[in-house]
Design a protein around this motif. Structure first.
Motif, short mmCIF file in Angstrom:
data_model
loop_
_atom_site.label_atom_id
_atom_site.label_comp_id
_atom_site.label_asym_id
_atom_site.label_seq_id
_atom_site.Cartn_x
_atom_site.Cartn_y
_atom_site.Cartn_z
N VAL A 14 30.52 -58.07 -20.89
CA VAL A 14 29.60 -56.82 -19.76
C VAL A 14 27.81 -57.27 -19.65
O VAL A 14 27.39 -57.65 -20.86
CB VAL A 14 30.29 -55.33 -19.86
N VAL A 15 27.44 -57.45 -18.40
CA VAL A 15 26.45 -57.80 -18.55
C VAL A 15 25.67 -57.07 -17.71
O VAL A 15 26.23 -56.76 -16.55
CB VAL A 15 25.64 -59.01 -18.27
N LEU A 16 24.71 -55.89 -18.35
CA LEU A 16 24.31 -54.46 -17.22
C LEU A 16 23.22 -55.11 -16.30
O LEU A 16 22.15 -56.15 -16.76
CB LEU A 16 23.18 -53.48 -18.33
N ILE A 17 22.94 -55.00 -15.23
CA ILE A 17 21.61 -55.58 -14.48
C ILE A 17 20.85 -54.77 -14.18
O ILE A 17 20.88 -53.64 -13.27
CB ILE A 17 21.74 -56.37 -13.47
N PHE A 18 19.60 -54.44 -14.38
CA PHE A 18 18.61 -53.47 -14.17
C PHE A 18 17.13 -54.39 -12.91
O PHE A 18 17.05 -55.46 -12.96
CB PHE A 18 17.61 -53.58 -15.34
N HIS A 19 17.51 -53.21 -12.18
CA HIS A 19 17.10 -53.37 -10.54
C HIS A 19 15.28 -54.07 -10.67
O HIS A 19 14.42 -53.24 -11.76
CB HIS A 19 17.22 -52.29 -9.69
N SER A 20 14.78 -54.10 -9.70
CA SER A 20 13.48 -54.42 -9.36
C SER A 20 13.28 -53.18 -9.11
O SER A 20 13.19 -52.10 -8.80
CB SER A 20 13.27 -55.40 -8.33
N TRP A 21 11.70 -53.46 -8.65
CA TRP A 21 10.93 -51.90 -8.26
C TRP A 21 11.04 -51.16 -6.97
O TRP A 21 10.79 -50.26 -7.16
CB TRP A 21 9.72 -52.56 -8.04
N ASP A 27 22.07 -48.51 -12.00
CA ASP A 27 20.77 -47.01 -11.00
C ASP A 27 20.24 -46.47 -11.47
O ASP A 27 20.52 -45.63 -12.11
CB ASP A 27 21.14 -46.76 -10.40
N LEU A 28 18.38 -46.76 -11.85
CA LEU A 28 17.49 -45.58 -12.12
C LEU A 28 16.53 -45.03 -11.77
O LEU A 28 16.01 -44.32 -12.55
CB LEU A 28 16.91 -47.27 -13.25
N TYR A 29 16.49 -45.37 -10.35
CA TYR A 29 16.29 -43.72 -10.19
C TYR A 29 17.22 -42.94 -9.30
O TYR A 29 16.64 -41.83 -8.81
CB TYR A 29 15.59 -44.98 -8.18
N ALA A 79 5.96 -45.90 -5.12
CA ALA A 79 6.05 -44.24 -6.11
C ALA A 79 6.98 -44.00 -6.91
O ALA A 79 7.06 -42.73 -8.19
CB ALA A 79 5.96 -43.65 -4.89
N LEU A 80 8.07 -44.53 -6.85
CA LEU A 80 9.66 -44.52 -7.58
C LEU A 80 8.45 -45.19 -9.02
O LEU A 80 10.00 -44.58 -9.55
CB LEU A 80 11.05 -45.44 -6.59
N MET A 81 8.42 -46.41 -9.12
CA MET A 81 9.12 -47.12 -10.40
C MET A 81 7.89 -46.34 -11.30
O MET A 81 7.68 -46.35 -12.93
CB MET A 81 8.44 -48.55 -10.26
N ASN A 82 6.57 -46.14 -10.72
CA ASN A 82 5.73 -45.32 -11.60
C ASN A 82 5.69 -44.31 -12.49
O ASN A 82 5.50 -44.78 -13.79
CB ASN A 82 3.85 -44.91 -10.85
N PRO A 83 6.39 -43.65 -11.88
CA PRO A 83 6.31 -41.79 -13.17
C PRO A 83 7.88 -42.71 -14.52
O PRO A 83 7.40 -42.33 -15.65
CB PRO A 83 7.56 -40.74 -12.49
N LEU A 84 8.71 -43.62 -14.24
CA LEU A 84 9.61 -44.40 -15.00
C LEU A 84 8.44 -45.61 -16.08
O LEU A 84 8.44 -44.85 -17.35
CB LEU A 84 10.59 -45.25 -15.22
#
Length: 238
Positions: A32-39, A64-66, A80-85
């Motif tokens: 399996v390949v996990l795909i992490f999204h852009s901002w 989904d990271l958000y 605003a979504l990316m910066n806290p992480l």
């Protein structure tokens, strides 16, 4: 080959998350390949990449990271979504590891053969997953942010690492590239960095068309990177 998708929900640190698995139901458990999204957040592009992984004979999982259904619609919202992480890299790493645990347990997946990849912010996520020392086979960053998290110095990296980078990317200047190579060497990683001349940030994204901001699609670099990525997966997930 028939590719199916199914949606999976999970909770991490109070956030309701939703990922999408793409797989061939006739194939049995697959690497399996996990795909992490852009901002922007987990959107159609990541699901399309998951399907592309399934077409190559793997399973693909768009993470989904958000939060379920959370997407940025402009630069301000995305930041605003990316910066806290970005400000809590340990928390981000915990979320990445949570997804590894979730995906490893899926019946469609060979849990001993896991890789991860991501674009832009997702490229940083792929690198941070490797930086945790988790036992995954390989990670790939496409025009990712490269800065070290500051909390993993001294951790050995077990996975192979490959980074595809535009040399003219203002978000990851050449000194960041050198620093990444030095960091990966200290961590004992099996690593590669492919730097493409005359290439800016977001070079795999056909909608990137803002060279004044350093964002520009480059189909030649994108095709070269993808061909190298397929070879990397074949080696890492064999």
């Amino acid at each position: 080959m028939t590719i199916e998708t199914r949606t999976l929900g999970t909770t991490h640190d109070g956030a309701q998350l939703e990922g999408v698995l793409a797989f061939d139901p006739a194939a049995g458990p697959r690497p399996v390949v996990l795909i992490f999204h852009s901002w922007v957040g987990r959107a159609d592009n990541e699901v399309a990449v998951a399907r592309r992984m399934a077409e190559l004979g793997y399973a693909g999982f768009a993470c989904d990271l958000y939060g379920k259904g959370v997407l940025g619609t402009n630069k301000e919202e995305c930041a605003a979504l990316m910066n806290p992480l970005m400000a809590d890299r340990a928390g981000l790493q915990s979320r990445l590891l949570h997804w590894v645990d979730v995906v490893r347990a899926l019946p469609e997946v060979d849990g001993d053969r896991i890789a991860a990849m991501g674009f832009c912010f997702g490229g940083l996520c792929a690198l941070d997953l490797a930086r945790t020392g988790v036992d995954v086979r390989g990670v790939a960053s496409f025009h990712g942010l490269l800065g070290a998290p500051g909390n993993r110095e001294g951790t050995s990296i077990k996975s192979r690492v490959i980074a595809f980078h535009g040399w003219d990317d203002p978000m990851a200047p050449p000194d960041h590239v050198t620093a990444l190579g030095e960091e990966l060497t200290r961590a004992g990683a099996d690593w590669q960095i492919h730097a493409f001349g005359g290439t800016m940030h977001a070079f795999t994204n056909p909608r990137a068309a803002d060279p004044e901001s350093g964002l520009l699609y480059n189909p030649v670099a994108a095709n070269r990177a993808w061909a190298s990525f397929e070879a990397f997966l074949a080696e890492s997930l064999a």
